[in-house]
Scaffold this active site. Structure first.
Site, mmCIF file in Angstrom:
data_model
loop_
_atom_site.group_PDB
_atom_site.id
_atom_site.type_symbol
_atom_site.label_atom_id
_atom_site.label_comp_id
_atom_site.label_asym_id
_atom_site.label_seq_id
_atom_site.Cartn_x
_atom_site.Cartn_y
_atom_site.Cartn_z
ATOM 1 N N HIS A 100 3.921 6.585 -5.458
ATOM 2 C CA HIS A 100 2.967 6.775 -6.019
ATOM 3 C C HIS A 100 1.674 8.385 -6.299
ATOM 4 O O HIS A 100 2.489 9.167 -7.399
ATOM 5 C CB HIS A 100 1.766 5.387 -7.109
ATOM 6 C CG HIS A 100 1.920 5.607 -8.928
ATOM 7 N ND1 HIS A 100 1.891 4.638 -9.205
ATOM 8 C CD2 HIS A 100 2.403 6.433 -9.688
ATOM 9 C CE1 HIS A 100 1.485 4.590 -10.625
ATOM 10 N NE2 HIS A 100 2.857 5.455 -10.817
ATOM 11 N N GLU A 147 0.709 -1.023 -0.498
ATOM 12 C CA GLU A 147 0.485 -0.331 -0.476
ATOM 13 C C GLU A 147 0.839 1.149 0.066
ATOM 14 O O GLU A 147 0.530 2.471 -0.506
ATOM 15 C CB GLU A 147 -0.929 -0.068 1.087
ATOM 16 C CG GLU A 147 -2.106 -0.749 0.998
ATOM 17 C CD GLU A 147 -2.723 -1.444 -0.297
ATOM 18 O OE1 GLU A 147 -2.883 -0.603 -1.032
ATOM 19 O OE2 GLU A 147 -2.862 -2.922 -0.506
HETATM 20 ZN ZN LIG Z 1 -2.521 -2.444 -5.289
#
Ligand SMILES: [Zn+2]
Length: 676
Positions: A474, A468
């Site tokens: 990201h 996660e």
């Molecule tokens: Zn994922």
């Protein structure tokens, strides 16, 4: 009425003002924000000036921002801290949101302007990001039929309505069949091998039904431990056959005709939109691009993994022979795999957990992010949250630039759904010279500390947290102009690269030595444990791979051509499975009739993406292994070419910019121990 959701948030970094928000604020805020967004859209579509990139495409991307923020706050709450009121509001606002997005999709004036800009695309001197934005906006309309004539448009709507009904019915049938079966046991001897927790849960189910004994069901938490641990082979067989026969029993809940109808309609729909097949339609918007590429990908993996899987199957068969099993059947697979695993790798969760105190693992993932991406995390208490368990961090880079706000919500409670996920309360974009930074959140369900014991994670939970956190990076490092292309807004088969990549650090001594220390003695995790973790992660990997490939191949075969002449679901499926099965076929069972991923959920022509994502992360991590897992040049290369870029370019282009070549399957096969 003053509505904090509609006012300018007078909060640090413009974060969501949770303590001022009451449930009563949501619905009026949604209604007003939809009105505002509709107004913004109508300003764009009735503009009398000639359409340009700025006044049409860019304006469209910046429209509806208030609605986006309210939606993200509300739906994140509905996942992490819900209650009856919130669920009721969700029921009421969801149709409004669907109607609003349909209004945009079917807005012909708006499409006309988008198309005019798209048609002169090459003369506009657009940046690559602008080019992608324009193409995406145009394609969104076209893929929903905007270029069709009126009668074809009607036909498309008819298909869509029919498909939605069939998918719903498919799911209802699987659910009804899952619930219809119950195994009631009254003799304690029949429970041999089962874990205490599973037995206790089965006793509770029986008690609820006013029965003596234990009831086992086809729900995963009951079914999976049963076929993995129950010593009684006949009972495992009974359970496995019941599981595999769901919606394949020629009764009211049968899905065979629904499968054939779904496949036929999907193909027709794709043809109507000028695609060769449903797979061609789906894969246009994926990194894999075409069914031909997916097929090559799956077949290459199959050719390489099959000999290993064959050997593993023989090993497992030999192992089971000691119990007098002459032919290994499907209902023996999980059972003997678990037994053999235990024999080979004697490593229990309980031995590892003391090395993974939650606070230490958090420090670890922060330290890894610092070494890779120069990020610093400062816990702050000036940010409003929706629950006292939620921690907040200000994220800066090492030069002191503000990067993001991070929320972390680790513990289970009533009102939070199961599992773990990353989400955001605010996206990232650039406007009027300002880079508006994101608010990212990770939500998990780890064991809460008690007065006497801290929160100690299983190794699986450690990799979940890293996973996660990879998504969160990201989101946090996003650095694009347009929010619809920012962060995790990328193609489906590309979105798991940053998350799965980061999991790799959990298996490396150099990374583990930063944080995997015994919570009482501060002793570093033993090297022997790390080796066992790695080896057991690859246990029976060949057979696992073949299983995944068989699902991917079946999915593709149903969708990459015209199958409207197919009459027999089971025969079609058996043919598709020819090269991937070791266990004897079971005539009472069919996979397709309960393959909810592809016939109810959104995975049709997409099942391959599980393996695809693994190939990407293994191939990407191979470069880190070559250069050093904390090599700055490599991590900054990944940051600049992948994490910051979101969906601004085609994923394959981004990937090649990072890696210098296309991904290939070898790194995964090597990591999995399937090739040398
Ligand atoms: Zn994922």
């Amino acid at each position: 009425m003053n509505n904090p959701l509609l006012e300018i948030y007078n909060t640090p970094h413009n974060t969501a003002p949770f303590s001022n928000i009451k449930n009563d604020h949501f619905k009026p805020a949604f209604i007003d924000a939809i009105k505002l967004a509709k107004h913004e859209i109508s300003e764009i579509s009735k503009n009398t000036e000639l359409p340009t990139f700025e006044n049409t495409i860019e304006a469209l991307d910046f429209s509806g921002q208030t609605l986006d923020r309210i939606s993200s706050i509300f739906f994140n709450l509905n996942s992490a801290e819900t209650n009856d009121d919130i669920q009721q509001i969700a029921q009421e606002v969801t149709p409004l949101l669907t109607e609003f997005s349909n209004d945009i999709r079917l807005n012909e004036k708006l499409f006309k302007r988008v198309k005019l800009v798209f048609d002169i695309k090459d003369k506009l001197n657009l940046t690559p990001e602008q080019d992608t934005l324009l193409t995406n906006k145009y394609q969104n309309f076209v893929r929903n039929g905007a270029n069709l004539n009126e009668s074809d448009k009607l036909e498309l709507r008819k298909f869509d309505t029919e498909l939605a009904k069939l998918k719903l019915k498919f799911g209802e049938n699987v659910l009804a069949e899952t619930n219809a079966f119950k195994l009631l046991l009254t003799d304690k001897k029949q429970l041999k091998g089962l874990p205490e927790g599973t037995i206790e849960a089965a006793r509770m189910v029986a008690k609820q039904k006013n029965k003596d004994g234990w009831i086992f069901t086809l729900d995963y938490p009951s079914y999976i431990p049963f076929i993995t641990y129950a010593d009684n082979r006949e009972l495992r067989k009974k359970m496995a056959i019941a599981f595999g026969a769901r919606a394949f029993q020629n009764n009211d809940n049968d899905n065979q005709l629904i499968v054939l109808e779904l496949v036929k309609l999907r193909h027709k729909r794709a043809n109507l939109l000028s695609y060769k097949s449903h797979s061609h339609f789906v894969l246009e918007d994926r990194m894999a691009e075409s069914p031909e590429n997916v097929n090559d990908f799956l077949e290459d993996l199959l050719a390489k993994a099959k000999p290993i899987a064959q050997k593993e199957f023989e090993t497992l068969s030999e192992f089971a022979k000691k119990d007098g099993i002459l032919q290994l059947e499907k209902w023996d697979s999980a059972y003997y795999s678990e037994k053999l695993k235990k024999k080979l790798f004697d490593l229990e969760d309980e031995q590892l957990k003391p090395y993974f105190k939650l606070e230490n693992v958090i420090k670890g993932v922060f330290a890894v992010s610092n070494k890779l991406y120069d990020l610093e995390f400062e816990e702050i208490d000036t940010i409003d949250t929706y629950h006292e368990d939620v921690k907040t961090y200000k994220v800066n880079d090492t030069s002191g630039n503000f990067i993001a706000i991070l929320y972390a919500d680790f513990f289970p409670r009533a009102g939070k759904r199961n599992g773990a996920w990353m989400t955001s309360f605010k996206g990232q974009w650039k406007k009027d010279g300002e880079n508006s930074r994101p608010h990212i959140s990770i939500v998990c369900n780890f064991t809460k500390p008690t007065e006497t014991e801290p929160s100690l994670l299983t190794f699986n939970e450690v990799t979940t947290l890293f996973h996660e956190f990879g998504h969160a990076l990201h989101g946090m490092l996003a650095n694009t102009t347009y929010s619809s292309l920012s962060g995790t807004n990328v193609f489906w088969d590309f979105v798991e690269l940053p998350s799965q990549l980061l999991e790799n650090w959990c298996y490396e001594k150099e990374a583990l030595s930063l944080f995997a220390k015994h919570y009482k003695t501060n002793e570093l995790i033993p090297l022997d444990f790390i080796k066992k973790i790695k080896d057991s992660a690859n246990f029976l990997e060949g057979m696992q791979t073949l299983r995944q490939l068989s699902f991917g191949i079946l999915d593709l075969k149903w969708h990459d051509k015209d199958n409207s002449e197919i009459k027999n679901v089971k025969d079609f499926e058996s043919l598709a499975f020819t090269n991937t099965q070791f266990f004897p076929s079971v005539s009472e069972n069919c996979m397709s009739t309960s393959f909810s991923h592809i016939f109810q959920g959104g995975y049709s022509s997409g099942y391959y993406s599980y393996k695809w994502a693994e190939v990407l992360d293994a191939d990407a991590f191979a470069l880190f292994l070559e250069n050093g897992i904390f090599n700055k040049k490599t991590s900054l290369n990944f940051k600049r070419n992948i994490l910051e870029k979101g969906g601004t370019k085609k994923p394959m282009e981004l990937y090649i910019n990072f890696r210098g070549k296309k991904p290939n399957n070898d790194a995964l096969l090597k990591r999995a121990g399937l090739i040398k």
